[in-house]
Design a protein around this motif. Sequence first.
Motif, mmCIF file in Angstrom:
data_model
loop_
_atom_site.group_PDB
_atom_site.id
_atom_site.type_symbol
_atom_site.label_atom_id
_atom_site.label_comp_id
_atom_site.label_asym_id
_atom_site.label_seq_id
_atom_site.Cartn_x
_atom_site.Cartn_y
_atom_site.Cartn_z
ATOM 1 N N ALA A 108 0.815 -1.213 0.000
ATOM 2 C CA ALA A 108 0.000 0.000 0.000
ATOM 3 C C ALA A 108 0.854 1.272 0.000
ATOM 4 C CB ALA A 108 -0.947 0.003 1.196
ATOM 5 N N ALA A 109 1.961 1.284 0.730
ATOM 6 C CA ALA A 109 2.823 2.465 0.762
ATOM 7 C C ALA A 109 3.463 2.694 -0.606
ATOM 8 C CB ALA A 109 3.892 2.312 1.840
ATOM 9 N N ARG A 110 3.893 1.609 -1.240
ATOM 10 C CA ARG A 110 4.481 1.742 -2.580
ATOM 11 C C ARG A 110 3.426 2.157 -3.606
ATOM 12 N NH1 ARG A 110 9.502 -0.072 -3.966
ATOM 13 N NH2 ARG A 110 8.660 -0.515 -6.031
ATOM 14 N N LEU A 111 2.178 1.737 -3.379
ATOM 15 C CA LEU A 111 1.083 2.134 -4.268
ATOM 16 C C LEU A 111 0.913 3.642 -4.246
ATOM 17 C CD1 LEU A 111 -1.212 1.152 -6.136
ATOM 18 C CD2 LEU A 111 -2.650 1.001 -4.109
ATOM 19 N N LEU A 112 0.981 4.246 -3.065
ATOM 20 C CA LEU A 112 0.865 5.698 -2.948
ATOM 21 C C LEU A 112 2.022 6.383 -3.664
ATOM 22 C CD1 LEU A 112 -0.574 8.161 -1.808
ATOM 23 C CD2 LEU A 112 0.813 7.904 0.256
ATOM 24 N N THR A 113 3.245 5.879 -3.464
ATOM 25 C CA THR A 113 4.412 6.444 -4.141
ATOM 26 C C THR A 113 4.278 6.300 -5.646
ATOM 27 O OG1 THR A 113 5.792 5.904 -2.240
ATOM 28 C CG2 THR A 113 6.923 6.304 -4.332
ATOM 29 N N GLN A 114 3.845 5.129 -6.087
ATOM 30 C CA GLN A 114 3.669 4.879 -7.519
ATOM 31 C C GLN A 114 2.612 5.827 -8.100
ATOM 32 O OE1 GLN A 114 2.406 0.872 -8.295
ATOM 33 N NE2 GLN A 114 2.767 1.021 -10.482
ATOM 34 N N ALA A 115 1.510 6.021 -7.385
ATOM 35 C CA ALA A 115 0.453 6.917 -7.860
ATOM 36 C C ALA A 115 0.964 8.353 -7.961
ATOM 37 C CB ALA A 115 -0.752 6.850 -6.931
ATOM 38 N N THR A 116 1.681 8.800 -6.944
ATOM 39 C CA THR A 116 2.213 10.163 -6.926
ATOM 40 C C THR A 116 3.200 10.380 -8.065
ATOM 41 O OG1 THR A 116 1.958 10.205 -4.532
ATOM 42 C CG2 THR A 116 3.395 11.866 -5.491
ATOM 43 N N GLU A 117 4.105 9.424 -8.252
ATOM 44 C CA GLU A 117 5.100 9.541 -9.332
ATOM 45 C C GLU A 117 4.437 9.488 -10.702
ATOM 46 O OE1 GLU A 117 7.936 6.471 -8.521
ATOM 47 O OE2 GLU A 117 8.800 7.558 -6.823
ATOM 48 N N ALA A 118 3.452 8.612 -10.872
ATOM 49 C CA ALA A 118 2.773 8.500 -12.164
ATOM 50 C C ALA A 118 2.002 9.772 -12.486
ATOM 51 C CB ALA A 118 1.829 7.293 -12.159
ATOM 52 N N LEU A 119 1.338 10.353 -11.489
ATOM 53 C CA LEU A 119 0.620 11.608 -11.722
ATOM 54 C C LEU A 119 1.591 12.728 -12.080
ATOM 55 C CD1 LEU A 119 -2.042 11.485 -8.878
ATOM 56 C CD2 LEU A 119 -2.515 11.523 -11.337
ATOM 57 N N ARG A 120 2.711 12.790 -11.368
ATOM 58 C CA ARG A 120 3.712 13.822 -11.648
ATOM 59 C C ARG A 120 4.269 13.655 -13.061
ATOM 60 N NH1 ARG A 120 7.294 13.236 -7.388
ATOM 61 N NH2 ARG A 120 5.829 14.431 -6.157
ATOM 62 N N ALA A 121 4.593 12.431 -13.448
ATOM 63 C CA ALA A 121 5.141 12.171 -14.782
ATOM 64 C C ALA A 121 4.112 12.470 -15.866
ATOM 65 C CB ALA A 121 5.606 10.722 -14.884
ATOM 66 N N ALA A 122 2.846 12.161 -15.614
ATOM 67 C CA ALA A 122 1.803 12.421 -16.606
ATOM 68 C C ALA A 122 1.565 13.915 -16.785
ATOM 69 C CB ALA A 122 0.504 11.728 -16.200
ATOM 70 N N ARG A 123 1.746 14.680 -15.720
ATOM 71 C CA ARG A 123 1.580 16.139 -15.805
ATOM 72 C C ARG A 123 2.704 16.782 -16.603
ATOM 73 N NH1 ARG A 123 0.714 16.158 -10.118
ATOM 74 N NH2 ARG A 123 -1.516 16.053 -9.764
ATOM 75 N N GLN A 124 3.910 16.206 -16.518
ATOM 76 C CA GLN A 124 5.097 16.798 -17.139
ATOM 77 C C GLN A 124 5.760 15.783 -18.059
ATOM 78 O OE1 GLN A 124 7.249 17.691 -13.602
ATOM 79 N NE2 GLN A 124 5.954 19.407 -13.060
ATOM 80 N N PRO A 125 5.115 15.443 -19.193
ATOM 81 C CA PRO A 125 5.648 14.365 -20.035
ATOM 82 C C PRO A 125 7.018 14.651 -20.634
ATOM 83 C CG PRO A 125 3.839 15.493 -21.134
ATOM 84 C CD PRO A 125 3.919 16.043 -19.730
ATOM 85 N N GLY A 126 7.392 15.922 -20.848
ATOM 86 C CA GLY A 126 8.680 16.226 -21.473
ATOM 87 C C GLY A 126 9.798 16.398 -20.493
ATOM 88 N N ASP A 127 9.480 16.497 -19.199
ATOM 89 C CA ASP A 127 10.515 16.733 -18.195
ATOM 90 C C ASP A 127 11.193 15.436 -17.797
ATOM 91 O OD1 ASP A 127 9.691 19.315 -18.277
ATOM 92 O OD2 ASP A 127 8.684 19.318 -16.328
ATOM 93 N N LEU A 128 12.479 15.503 -17.607
ATOM 94 C CA LEU A 128 13.246 14.379 -17.113
ATOM 95 C C LEU A 128 13.628 14.659 -15.671
ATOM 96 C CD1 LEU A 128 15.612 13.803 -20.149
ATOM 97 C CD2 LEU A 128 13.602 12.476 -19.536
ATOM 98 N N PRO A 129 13.778 13.630 -14.854
ATOM 99 C CA PRO A 129 14.183 13.860 -13.470
ATOM 100 C C PRO A 129 15.547 14.519 -13.426
ATOM 101 C CG PRO A 129 13.818 11.504 -13.905
ATOM 102 C CD PRO A 129 13.571 12.243 -15.177
#
Length: 133
Positions: A108-129
Amino acid sequence: MTDVDSATRQPVRLTITPRHRQPPQVALLDWIHRRPEYRPAVRPAGGGGGGRPGFSDAVIIAVLAQGLLPGLFNLLQSWVDQQRTEASVRIQSGETEVELQVNGRTDAARLLTQATEALRAARQPGDLPDTPA
């Protein structure tokens, strides 16, 4: 402070679809409604044909503050574990939407991290970490 900070404070809309191999002992909606903080925010989708096409009564919808996500993901994981089933969670924040699969091995904790990272990546498709120099 920034647009990213304000985006993390937006309410999140979730669509949770359980996939059953056999009928569950406890319905997911009933399981979540055992916790009073989720009762007003989590409801069945459609409720008699008025929902999106293709949704069955097994689909539930939640619109809640992001601060409630850890508890909701813990509840979802415990239900998936006990029912020996899987669930699909579509998460929408603003215009961004991602889908995650939850099974008996999902933390469940990794699910939250995965959701947060996926939302962030989807918002900024051209940005690289950022990478250290």
